[in-house]
Design a protein around this motif. Sequence first.
Motif, PDB file in Angstrom:
ATOM      1  N   ILE B 167      40.934  31.543   5.168  1.00  0.00           N
ATOM      2  CA  ILE B 167      39.648  32.248   5.086  1.00  0.00           C
ATOM      3  C   ILE B 167      39.797  33.575   4.352  1.00  0.00           C
ATOM      4  O   ILE B 167      38.832  34.318   4.212  1.00  0.00           O
ATOM      5  N   LEU B 168      41.011  33.883   3.891  1.00  0.00           N
ATOM      6  CA  LEU B 168      41.254  35.144   3.198  1.00  0.00           C
ATOM      7  C   LEU B 168      40.986  35.011   1.708  1.00  0.00           C
ATOM      8  O   LEU B 168      41.463  34.070   1.062  1.00  0.00           O
ATOM      9  N   HIS B 170      42.231  36.669  -0.779  1.00  0.00           N
ATOM     10  CA  HIS B 170      43.479  36.696  -1.551  1.00  0.00           C
ATOM     11  C   HIS B 170      44.063  35.287  -1.707  1.00  0.00           C
ATOM     12  O   HIS B 170      44.436  34.874  -2.808  1.00  0.00           O
ATOM     13  N   THR B 174      43.705  32.747  -5.024  1.00  0.00           N
ATOM     14  CA  THR B 174      44.992  32.384  -5.639  1.00  0.00           C
ATOM     15  C   THR B 174      45.161  30.866  -5.678  1.00  0.00           C
ATOM     16  O   THR B 174      45.623  30.310  -6.692  1.00  0.00           O
ATOM     17  N   THR B 242      50.553  36.245  19.605  1.00  0.00           N
ATOM     18  CA  THR B 242      49.699  36.351  18.415  1.00  0.00           C
ATOM     19  C   THR B 242      48.264  36.017  18.787  1.00  0.00           C
ATOM     20  O   THR B 242      47.998  35.314  19.756  1.00  0.00           O
ATOM     21  N   ARG B 243      47.334  36.519  17.975  1.00  0.00           N
ATOM     22  CA  ARG B 243      45.949  36.130  18.129  1.00  0.00           C
ATOM     23  C   ARG B 243      45.421  35.706  16.766  1.00  0.00           C
ATOM     24  O   ARG B 243      45.938  36.109  15.731  1.00  0.00           O
ATOM     25  N   GLY B 244      44.375  34.893  16.805  1.00  0.00           N
ATOM     26  CA  GLY B 244      43.770  34.460  15.556  1.00  0.00           C
ATOM     27  C   GLY B 244      43.644  32.963  15.513  1.00  0.00           C
ATOM     28  O   GLY B 244      44.197  32.241  16.355  1.00  0.00           O
ATOM     29  N   LYS B 245      42.878  32.497  14.514  1.00  0.00           N
ATOM     30  CA  LYS B 245      42.627  31.067  14.370  1.00  0.00           C
ATOM     31  C   LYS B 245      42.873  30.610  12.937  1.00  0.00           C
ATOM     32  O   LYS B 245      42.494  29.504  12.565  1.00  0.00           O
ATOM     33  N   MET B 246      43.476  31.479  12.135  1.00  0.00           N
ATOM     34  CA  MET B 246      43.727  31.125  10.741  1.00  0.00           C
ATOM     35  C   MET B 246      44.877  30.125  10.655  1.00  0.00           C
ATOM     36  O   MET B 246      45.754  30.099  11.514  1.00  0.00           O
ATOM     37  N   CYS B 251      50.623  31.581   5.436  1.00  0.00           N
ATOM     38  CA  CYS B 251      51.462  32.781   5.294  1.00  0.00           C
ATOM     39  C   CYS B 251      52.885  32.516   5.803  1.00  0.00           C
ATOM     40  O   CYS B 251      53.851  32.926   5.175  1.00  0.00           O
ATOM     41  N   HIS B 252      52.984  31.830   6.911  1.00  0.00           N
ATOM     42  CA  HIS B 252      54.314  31.541   7.480  1.00  0.00           C
ATOM     43  C   HIS B 252      54.867  30.284   6.808  1.00  0.00           C
ATOM     44  O   HIS B 252      55.097  29.270   7.450  1.00  0.00           O
ATOM     45  N   PHE B 253      55.063  30.407   5.484  1.00  0.00           N
ATOM     46  CA  PHE B 253      55.428  29.205   4.727  1.00  0.00           C
ATOM     47  C   PHE B 253      56.929  28.983   4.683  1.00  0.00           C
ATOM     48  O   PHE B 253      57.395  27.995   4.161  1.00  0.00           O
ATOM     49  N   SER B 254      57.651  29.885   5.214  1.00  0.00           N
ATOM     50  CA  SER B 254      59.103  29.731   5.127  1.00  0.00           C
ATOM     51  C   SER B 254      59.732  30.329   6.379  1.00  0.00           C
ATOM     52  O   SER B 254      60.358  31.376   6.356  1.00  0.00           O
TER      53      SER B 254
END
Lengths: 260, 260
Positions: B167-168, B170, B174, B242-246, B251-254
């Motif tokens: 939902i970002l 950036h 990209t 952690t919090r969030g639903k993204m 981002c945590h691709f590695s």
Amino acid sequence: MKQVTRRQVLGPLAIAAGSCVLSSCLSKRVVSSSDGITGQDVPWPYEELDADATAARAYDGYRQGHCMYGAFVPVVSQLAERRGEPYSSFPVGMMRYGAGGAGGSGSLCGALNGSAALIGLFARNEDETKLLVDELFLWYEQTELPVYEPAKPVVAGQMRKSVPNSILCHVSVTMWCRASGYKISSKQQKERCARLTADTAKKTVEILNANFAGRFSSVHDFEQDVKTCKSCHTKGSEKSNTRGKMRCGTCHFSLPAEHP
Amino acid sequence: MKQVTRRQVLGPLAIAAGSCVLSSCLSKRVVSSSDGITGQDVPWPYEELDADATAARAYDGYRQGHCMYGAFVPVVSQLAERRGEPYSSFPVGMMRYGAGGAGGSGSLCGALNGSAALIGLFARNEDETKLLVDELFLWYEQTELPVYEPAKPVVAGQMRKSVPNSILCHVSVTMWCRASGYKISSKQQKERCARLTADTAKKTVEILNANFAGRFSSVHDFEQDVKTCKSCHTKGSEKSNTRGKMRCGTCHFSLPAEHP
């Protein structure tokens, strides 16, 4: 007819709003006359506010409607108390949507979203909006928070601080949980976010006060590592393949070995 | 006195707003009487709108005020044309702040921020806000976009689609630049974002229409990989850090090798 209505409501305030004279306010109508919008569009006149009083209201506001609401309402409510309309008719409760990075999604910190919305309400053009939002967001990303100490804390005690390193709720809260040892959604984490909302509201009023008194200048800049990334990836650079101003390494924390 | 003013303005509309009857609207005042807010607080009554007409307005709105403005204004302006106040007095131009993920920061997609703000304006309580925002955000994250084809495109031609996976702004932009081969801030990228704003506005109206007709149900759910991450990291789980639903993997691709 539109201008008469607007003058009646905003005329006296426009004079009080420093450099936001009536003519410049009126020049910024961004919607056509056929769209049904007949009221007071932006910019709304701003008046200098007390930053500490704003912080105290924001701290209380967080408990009423979470972070975005807590950051947005104190400014509008203080102007409403002084001046009445149009401030008194703003449907402030809508700002509850920004809680937890918008609907709990963890994206943009609600305190920043509410503060940026205020800047959008008062700034005189898009360049001014970006300039002030940039300063606010970089301050937040790079500052040990929270600093605010409430007179009557909901959760008493010294508050552990952390640098959010990001404007995203998900990262900002996780960084603080890691630093403090408290769990997500604990009463301590909510207290941290209430105090951070107060800090953000205070900073926003300091920025707005300086801007409309003609003495604003940016203090914060991108970190050196962000400048390095941007030298290849941002608009107009060799790759021109990303947009944004968020700190890169917070998500790109483990770039492939082949990255230069 | 407050209630009389509110009834005068909103009474007829409240009846037209499906399940938003006047008593429920009035019960949702979220600010105290001492805060200077005397106007119509949320929820504002909603009326069924045409989703395709909304999309067309959002496409044009993007060119007037970027993504958040483009998504927000069509709904308010259509209600203002039909009903006048309070819609006609909303300072819609403030929503320009959301451009490029808020001040160009690349955080929450402005089309989503504007649509979530609409949900905040019309939803009857926080649970409803979260429910509708969740559906909108998950739809956006998981859908090949843009789909909208303007009758009179600013940049003509078939548009390459991509799944934003986030939902970002950036990430969303990209991903599209990578799929299409176009550079950031190219006229093609702006055309993509204008069409995506139309898609998002249309989806939002479909969600609002369904909700206020009493026939809304969520269609989208977290991806399986997100559910796996949440099983250890979200509120109430073992780590609760952690919090969030993204979507996590964007981002945590590695993740480090030692991660289970």
